[in-house]
Design an enzyme around this catalytic site. Structure first.
Site, PDB file in Angstrom:
ATOM      1  N   GLY A  65       0.839  -1.191   0.000  1.00 14.80           N
ATOM      2  CA  GLY A  65       0.000   0.000   0.000  1.00 14.80           C
ATOM      3  C   GLY A  65       0.867   1.230   0.000  1.00 14.80           C
ATOM      4  O   GLY A  65       2.105   1.142  -0.083  1.00 14.80           O
ATOM      5  N   GLY A  66       0.219   2.391   0.090  1.00 15.18           N
ATOM      6  CA  GLY A  66       0.974   3.629   0.037  1.00 15.18           C
ATOM      7  C   GLY A  66       1.876   3.831   1.233  1.00 15.18           C
ATOM      8  O   GLY A  66       2.880   4.540   1.144  1.00 15.18           O
ATOM      9  N   MET A  67       1.537   3.218   2.385  1.00 15.04           N
ATOM     10  CA  MET A  67       2.308   3.454   3.603  1.00 15.04           C
ATOM     11  C   MET A  67       3.199   2.286   3.992  1.00 15.04           C
ATOM     12  O   MET A  67       3.971   2.397   4.938  1.00 15.04           O
ATOM     13  CB  MET A  67       1.370   3.785   4.763  1.00 15.04           C
ATOM     14  CG  MET A  67       0.609   5.084   4.578  1.00 15.04           C
ATOM     15  SD  MET A  67      -0.350   5.545   6.043  1.00 15.04           S
ATOM     16  CE  MET A  67      -1.497   4.179   6.119  1.00 15.04           C
ATOM     17  N   GLY A  68       3.091   1.163   3.310  1.00  8.48           N
ATOM     18  CA  GLY A  68       3.920   0.025   3.675  1.00  8.48           C
ATOM     19  C   GLY A  68       3.451  -1.256   3.022  1.00  8.48           C
ATOM     20  O   GLY A  68       2.666  -1.238   2.066  1.00  8.48           O
ATOM     21  N   LYS A  89       2.355  -6.424   9.198  1.00  6.58           N
ATOM     22  CA  LYS A  89       2.232  -5.118   8.553  1.00  6.58           C
ATOM     23  C   LYS A  89       3.456  -4.286   8.905  1.00  6.58           C
ATOM     24  O   LYS A  89       3.719  -4.037  10.085  1.00  6.58           O
ATOM     25  CB  LYS A  89       0.977  -4.389   9.032  1.00  6.58           C
ATOM     26  CG  LYS A  89      -0.335  -4.976   8.561  1.00  6.58           C
ATOM     27  CD  LYS A  89      -1.489  -4.093   9.038  1.00  6.58           C
ATOM     28  CE  LYS A  89      -2.835  -4.599   8.555  1.00  6.58           C
ATOM     29  NZ  LYS A  89      -3.946  -3.713   9.011  1.00  6.58           N
ATOM     30  N   ASP A 184     -16.401   1.642  11.494  1.00  2.65           N
ATOM     31  CA  ASP A 184     -16.017   1.563  10.071  1.00  2.65           C
ATOM     32  C   ASP A 184     -16.372   0.195   9.482  1.00  2.65           C
ATOM     33  O   ASP A 184     -15.553  -0.441   8.816  1.00  2.65           O
ATOM     34  CB  ASP A 184     -14.519   1.839   9.906  1.00  2.65           C
ATOM     35  CG  ASP A 184     -14.149   2.245   8.474  1.00  2.65           C
ATOM     36  OD1 ASP A 184     -15.059   2.652   7.722  1.00  2.65           O
ATOM     37  OD2 ASP A 184     -12.961   2.145   8.117  1.00  2.65           O
TER      38      ASP A 184
END
Length: 458
Positions: A65-68, A89, A184
């Site tokens: 993903g964009g962060m890891g 993660k 969520d």
């Protein structure tokens, strides 16, 4: 490496790598080919199989993903043994100082520590590596998100959806009982996991914006103007005040059920603001007539704007769906049984819970006798698609003709040429009736003649 260990992952009982979903690549080039990742920055930081990350041995690549990235890994124990594979993660170093990510990881860990449910994903450890990579170790699942299943199948049959919803509600019940609100619930956070035996079990994911029900000061809410949640699934009250209770999760689940049964979301908009406004002010489009009316009523109730009009707990909503699932309904074909010859028993105590409208009074078109006290094992098909279906009554209800709203009063007999004696004897035959009429006529004529003669001689 500094970390907080929530619990040790289960011991490895023999690793069958073929049963685990991850990408096996021994080089960056091979990984790029298998994943179609074209970001050199991502490829430069990817951990290949066999690498070490703190106490974890990397097995393979799962997602980026964009962060890891996410890896399949095993935690190495002091005695040299390894745990079962876990999902690791790893957040890239450039986000190491982002307090919101750390806060989300902490929430995942706190909730996992507080909740023991097979329908909630387990978190084992979170922390930070010496080179600044935040990480989270959690249960490794094999299967797919509900989002992917919907993308492929478009809709889910009502019976299958009801069973899926029951598992989600079991997880939500434990979450709420533990004092948390997820905030969520959406298809991306509902995972359809496959067990080694081939069974499917639903897991609720991502507690990054969950809150304690009694928490009034939320650090994540310090960002002015930030909405926490997904606009397509956001309860009306959540956009106004994120300090919501557990009924907001039931609304979000109602949106998910609506999407699964119809193939589309109840509300659409060109912006997040438009979506939020629709949730607050518009009624969802009516569900198709092909959806069983009682199941449609369950979804409609979950989507009530006012939390007081929704189900008041995951347990109540689950019990209602279970009751619907355990009885036959008109949209599900079944084989005829002896019970089909028993007229339905109406239990009006369930009207408010399951029916879309109150029972209508008898008319010439719907007069049907109702037997009270005959237990029903199945609902009968209504006479038309708009007719309410009968709900099973208590099994031991005693006969009581006075409480039947459908008590039939026999209409008066139509006009008849038959004559009956004052004593209600058997009706006279046509010939006898004709003779009686002739005799009566002669008698009347003689009486008239006698009266006339008397007047003349007077």
């Amino acid at each position: 490496m500094k970390s907080t260990l929530i619990e040790l992952p289960p011991d490895s009982q023999g690793l069958d790598e073929d049963s685990i979903d991850f990408i096996r690549a021994n080089s960056v080039e091979e990984l790029a080919q298998k994943t179609a990742i074209d970001s050199q920055a991502v490829l430069n930081r990817v951990l290949l199989p066999g690498k070490r990350f703190g106490a974890y041995h990397i097995l393979g690549f799962v997602a980026a993903g964009g962060m890891g990235e996410i890896y399949a890994a095993q935690r190495l124990k002091d005695d040299g043994s390894r745990s079962q594979p876990v999902a690791l993660k790893v957040i890239t170093a450039e986000f190491a100082n982002d307090w919101r990510i750390i806060e989300r990881f902490k929430r995942e860990a706190r909730i996992s520590k507080a909740i023991r449910s097979k329908h909630v994903v387990r978190v084992y450890e979170f922390g930070e590596s010496p080179d600044g990579h935040a990480f989270l170790s959690m249960e490794l699942l094999t299967g797919e998100e509900l989002f992917d299943s919907l993308h492929r199948n478009k809709t889910i049959p009502a019976d299958e959806l009801a069973r899926l919803a029951l598992q989600v509600l079991k997880g939500l019940h434990q979450i709420h009982q533990s004092g948390f609100v997820h905030r969520d619930i959406k298809p991306e956070n509902i995972f359809l996991a496959r067990t080694p035996e081939g069974d499917e079990i639903v897991k609720i994911l991502d507690f990054g914006i969950a809150k304690r029900a009694d928490q009034k000061s939320d650090p994540l809410l310090s960002v002015v103007g930030q909405i926490y949640g997904t606009p397509q699934y956001l309860a009306p009250e959540q956009a106004v005040n994120p300090d919501v209770d557990h009924r907001a999760d039931l609304y979000s689940l109602g949106v998910v059920l609506y999407e699964c049964i119809t193939g589309s979301l109840p509300f659409d908009g060109d912006s997040s603001y438009a979506l939020i406004l629709a949730h607050q002010s518009q009624d969802p489009p009516q569900l198709p007539s092909s959806v069983d009316p009682e199941f449609a009523a369950i979804i409609t109730r979950a989507l009530a704007k006012d939390p007081d009009d929704r189900f008041q707990s995951a347990l109540e909503m689950g019990q209602t769906i279970k009751r619907w699932l355990d009885t036959d309904h008109w949209s599900r074909p079944r084989h005829a049984t002896e019970a089909d010859h028993i007229p339905p028993v109406i239990d009006t105590s369930m009207d408010d819970l399951l029916s879309t409208s109150p029972r209508s009074p008898n008319t010439d078109d719907n007069l049907q006798p109702t037997l009270i006290g005959s237990p029903m094992s199945a609902r009968q098909a209504p006479a038309s698609e708009h007719a309410p279906t009968a709900v099973m009554a208590p099994a031991h209800r005693e006969p009581d003709l006075t409480d039947s709203a459908d008590l039939i009063v026999a209409p008066p007999p139509e006009d008849s040429t038959e004559l009956r004696s004052p004593q209600n004897e058997a009706p006279l035959s046509a010939a006898d009736a004709q003779k009686a009429q002739i005799i009566t006529g002669i008698a009347l004529g003689l009486i008239i003649l006698a009266i006339g003669y008397a007047l003349l001689t007077f």
